[in-house]
Design an enzyme around this catalytic site. Structure first.
Site, short mmCIF file in Angstrom:
data_model
loop_
_atom_site.label_atom_id
_atom_site.label_comp_id
_atom_site.label_asym_id
_atom_site.label_seq_id
_atom_site.Cartn_x
_atom_site.Cartn_y
_atom_site.Cartn_z
N PRO A 193 17.81 54.84 -2.30
CA PRO A 193 16.35 54.89 -2.26
C PRO A 193 15.73 53.57 -1.78
CG PRO A 193 17.11 54.55 -4.50
CD PRO A 193 18.35 54.71 -3.66
N CYS A 238 -7.92 44.87 17.98
CA CYS A 238 -8.69 45.43 19.09
C CYS A 238 -8.09 46.76 19.49
CB CYS A 238 -8.71 44.45 20.25
SG CYS A 238 -10.03 43.28 20.04
N GLU A 239 -8.28 47.71 18.64
CA GLU A 239 -7.73 49.06 18.71
C GLU A 239 -8.59 49.88 17.76
OE1 GLU A 239 -4.54 50.54 19.51
OE2 GLU A 239 -3.61 48.73 20.32
#
Ligand code: LLP
Length: 430
Positions: free
Chosen positions: A291, A361-362
């Site tokens: 895990p 900047c997206e």
């Protein structure tokens, strides 16, 4: 709070492991990853105890460190008795630097480089999980060159689609990981290894997916793998000593996530393992699980400072924060759900619908149309269950420095990974 290491204090602030998150943000700055050591240890203990109960200790939880890799976390999980899985030279290096004994490190991953395999063999890791035939040839060559015998297991595609319950005998062939059972590739690799001089096969490995909220696929995987063990025994007279059933147990990202207690998975799988071994008269192999998300996921939160709030009538409310996809790319990649809380007013009702916007900047949103307390510039916003695959997947996009990691336990905090500086970012520019 739906995660037990979190609470709301009398001052209305969000607390994690007894630490006031608003104070943490003040002391260490934002964005900030905060990891609850108590929570990580609690999950580790639950896995260790489950092995005692279900396999009389003949088993091992291995922490899949791709979920969160830094020195501190390796120290904590190893202290709780887990082994660690690494999938790259970088993770291996970090584990070694943390002081993890190579005998407790398992090297996994597809397309391991020649150098990575050399590093694993020279450091004498516990085993290498072989992905394909050409990798096997590299392991044999490097081992022969050093005149050592390397323990390996094989990554097998058992043909289980974890999200449909079905035993799919074709679809799973289309995966870049491992060798398939259904077309005989796994069997021929077992056969091949038994004839190699410098490689010894200890067992097989499978991993059926991640963030799974059902028991049945794990049970099916165990059954399929043990049928294969019986086949190998009957046809090749080879008894495999270990069986690694991978990770994938789901966690709570939101109140509505329906998680299954890890003990329940463990119990159901153990029942199937015992029944199958009895059916085939097999000696029960040492069972391992791997895990990652469930060990660290719910233990982590991320703290941000709220910037500008842009309300566009009849469109949406953008809440800008000082983080973004550079420190948590999971919404951009998977539309992953998260819960956000205004940490300094965590007790107030959350009735403001917001889209949390990053500073890249997206269109880097961290969540859309989520309910939070109405935030104001300068307040602290917390994102919950960010312990897995956030820090691990962070980047320097837009040359943003990656956040620090603070570990908290019983009301105390300590820095585990310092915040990146602009000098760090520039360090490789010549
Ligand atoms: N073992 C193997 C061979 C694996 O490939 C993985 C995860 C694990 C164990 C641990 O699985 P877990 O218990 O964490 O589910 N970046 C994605 C998750 C990719 C998981 C890849 N393999 C995310 O952010 O959701």
């Amino acid at each position: 709070m739906f995660i037990d290491s979190l609470s709301v204090g009398e001052n209305g602030h969000l607390y994690i492991s007894g630490c006031d998150t608003v104070e943490l943000a003040k002391e260490y700055g934002t964005p900030l990853y905060v990891m609850s050591e108590d929570k990580v240890r609690e999950v580790c203990r639950r896995y260790v105890d489950s092995f005692k109960v279900n396999y009389q200790g003949n088993g091992l939880p291995i922490y899949a460190s791709k979920a969160f890799s830094c020195k501190e976390i390796y120290k904590i999980v190893v202290d709780e008795g887990l082994d660690v899985e690494v999938v790259s030279g970088g993770e291996l290096y970090t584990a070694l630097q943390a002081g993890v004994s190579p005998a407790h490190i398992h090297f996994q991953g597809n397309n391991k480089s020649y150098q990575e395999i050399e590093m694993a063999i020279d450091n004498k890791v516990a085993d290498i999980v072989i992905d394909n035939l050409s990798e096997l040839a590299r392991v044999q060559e490097i081992s022969k060159d050093r005149d050592v015998v390397t323990s390996v297991s094989i990554r097998v595609k058992p043909g289980i689609d974890a999200h449909t319950h079905d035993l799919i005998r074709t679809g799973q062939i289309d995966s870049k990981f491992g060798v398939a059972l259904e077309n005989g590739d796994a069997f021929s690799m077992v056969e091949k290894i038994t004839n190699l001089s410098h490689v010894t096969l200890t067992g097989l490995h499978c991993h059926i997916g991640s963030q799974i909220h059902e028991i049945e696929p794990f049970v099916l995987a165990a059954k399929v793998m043990l049928d294969f063990y019986a086949d190998i025994y009957q046809k090749l007279d080879v008894t495999l000593k270990t069986l690694n059933l991978g990770g994938g147990f789901g966690i709570k990202y939101t109140q509505d996530d329906n998680t299954i207690p890890y003990e329940d998975y463990m119990k159901a799988v153990s029942k199937a393992v015992h029944a199958k071994c009895e059916q085939h008269s097999l000696v029960i192999p040492k069972i391992m699980i791997e895990p990652g998300r469930s060990v660290v996921g719910e233990a982590g939160i991320t703290l941000y400072t709220v910037g500008d709030v842009k309300e566009i009538p009849e469109v949406r409310n953008y809440v800008a924060i000082d983080g973004g996809m550079f420190e948590n790319p999971r919404y951009s990649l998977y539309k992953a759900e998260y819960t956000f809380v205004v940490a300094n007013r965590a007790g107030e009702s959350a009735d403001y619908i917001a889209s949390i916007a990053g500073k890249c900047c997206e269109t880097d949103l961290l969540q859309e149309h989520t309910k939070i307390q109405k935030p104001h510039n300068g307040e602290i916003l917390a994102s919950l269950s960010t312990g897995a695959y956030n820090f691990a997947m962070a980047s320097n996009y837009n040359r943003n420095p990656r956040p620090a990691v603070v570990v908290v336990t019983n009301g105390e905090s300590r820095l585990a990974v310092r915040r990146e500086t602009y000098e760090d970012i520039m360090a490789r520019d010549l």
